[in-house]
Design a protein around this motif. Structure first.
Motif: not given
Length: 380
Positions: A171-188
């Motif tokens: 529930l807290l993840s749904a509330r506070y984690l932004p949906a747009a962040v991509d943790s793979n940007i800039g990685t191979e």
């Protein structure tokens, strides 16, 4: 910062879920009419499934949205912990542990890179340390509270309690984690190749983690039969272990030390603490200091080893982390298996003896000339 705290809670749930059978070992063994060594195998099997699945599942899921993936992984943990609370046989419980273990490698492979992406203005090492803060918290309050619940209300209620907490994390993840962040940007993407130092670091990780889990998987029998500590004090000693671990995570997150050096110091502490318990035996004052050293050392080791892997392959942080997770869990499974074999063959004291020998071999592994000397991770 709230996003990092949500990741910390998720890490707390994941880490406590992995370690639940350790603090509940006698209760589960008695309830399901199996030996303590077979309950220890729940840790072994969990770790090996996580080790085998970490790399392929991380590669298969690395293009998925991080928030959705995190919530899905927490959802599986919550469901399996709920079902475990109602399990009536060892086979059912073991099957549920396998299902949970499939989430483990992906979860720990993604969390460090995700933390850095969530808070780009926070130094990378600090963001990682905050997210990984759920690990020592699991040792400070997670395992001791589970042990206490198991002692007073039964082991099934301990699993149920962490199922509820997993639901809260979703529930807290749904509330506070932004949906747009991509943790793979800039990685191979893909498996790191042609990097002998990374694979040697993975071997050193397996050996050092094996050393820890040879003793820690059977810490309750060690406290009972070697130290002769009353059962009522077990939770307090485990909490001391966890508090020292929390301190280790905080300090290691702020120290400007090469991660390999940090890992060597911590590996020495893990080995020395097991040897000290063996030497002091039933000295119930010394065990508090020995468990504090052990807790500080293993938490520092976790930060050091993962930072070492990322430092070797910074442009493939997710897959380098998945290799680290695979090696770490191979160590968990191997340690639990070796510790269980020593327990069955020659009693509880032999568990610590084997741990010291394995720890000495692990320390030697850091001295091999083709291992990476280690370097600091740039803060940003």
């Amino acid at each position: 910062m709230r996003a990092l705290l949500v990741l910390m809670l998720g890490a707390f749930v994941a880490q406590t879920t992995e370690y639940l059978p350790i603090g509940l070992l006698p209760q589960i063994a008695h309830s399901l009419n199996v030996s303590e060594a077979r309950v220890g195998a729940l840790v072994t099997g969990y770790a090996w499934v996580a080790a085998i699945s970490a790399m392929p599942l991380t590669l298969a899921t690395q293009r998925l949205a991080r928030r959705r993936l995190l919530m899905s992984l927490l959802g599986v943990m919550t469901a399996t912990n709920t079902l475990a609370a109602f399990s009536s046989s060892y086979l059912v419980l073991a099957t549920l542990r396998v299902a949970t273990a499939l989430t483990h490698g992906v979860f720990w492979s993604m969390i460090a890179a995700y933390a850095v992406q969530l808070e780009p203005d926070v130094p990378a090492t600090r963001a990682t340390a905050i997210a990984l803060g759920g690990i020592p918290l699991a040792l400070v309050v997670g395992v001791p509270i589970a042990t206490a619940i198991g002692h007073w209300a039964g082991w099934r209620n301990a699993f149920a309690a962490y199922a509820v907490l997993g639901g809260i994390a979703i529930l807290l993840s749904a509330r506070y984690l932004p949906a747009a962040v991509d943790s793979n940007i800039g990685t191979e993407h893909g498996v790191p190749r042609g990097n002998a130092s990374l694979y040697w670091a993975a071997l050193a990780t397996t050996l050092t983690v094996t050393t820890h889990f040879i003793g820690y998987t059977y810490i309750v029998p060690v406290l009972s039969d070697v130290v002769h500590l009353p059962v009522a004090r077990h939770a307090a000693v485990l909490m001391t272990f966890g508090l020292a671990g929390a301190a280790g995570t905080i300090v290691s997150g702020w120290l400007d030390q090469p991660p390999k050096r940090l890992s060597i110091i911590a590996a020495g502490g893990v080995t020395a603490s097991q040897g000290a318990i063996l030497l002091t035996g039933s000295d119930q004052i010394a065990v508090w200091l020995e468990m504090a050293l052990w807790g500080w050392s293993i938490s520092t080791l976790i930060v050091g080893l993962q930072s070492w892997a990322i430092a070797i392959a910074p442009h493939r942080a997710n897959t380098a982390s998945s290799l680290y997770v695979a090696a770490f869990n191979m160590g968990i499974g191997t340690g639990a298996l070796i510790g269980g074999a020593a327990l069955d063959a020659d009693g509880v004291a032999s568990v610590l003896k084997v741990g010291v020998v394995t720890g000495s071999i692990a320390l030697l592994s850091f001295t091999m000339p083709w291992g990476l000397p280690g370097r600091r991770i740039p803060s940003r």
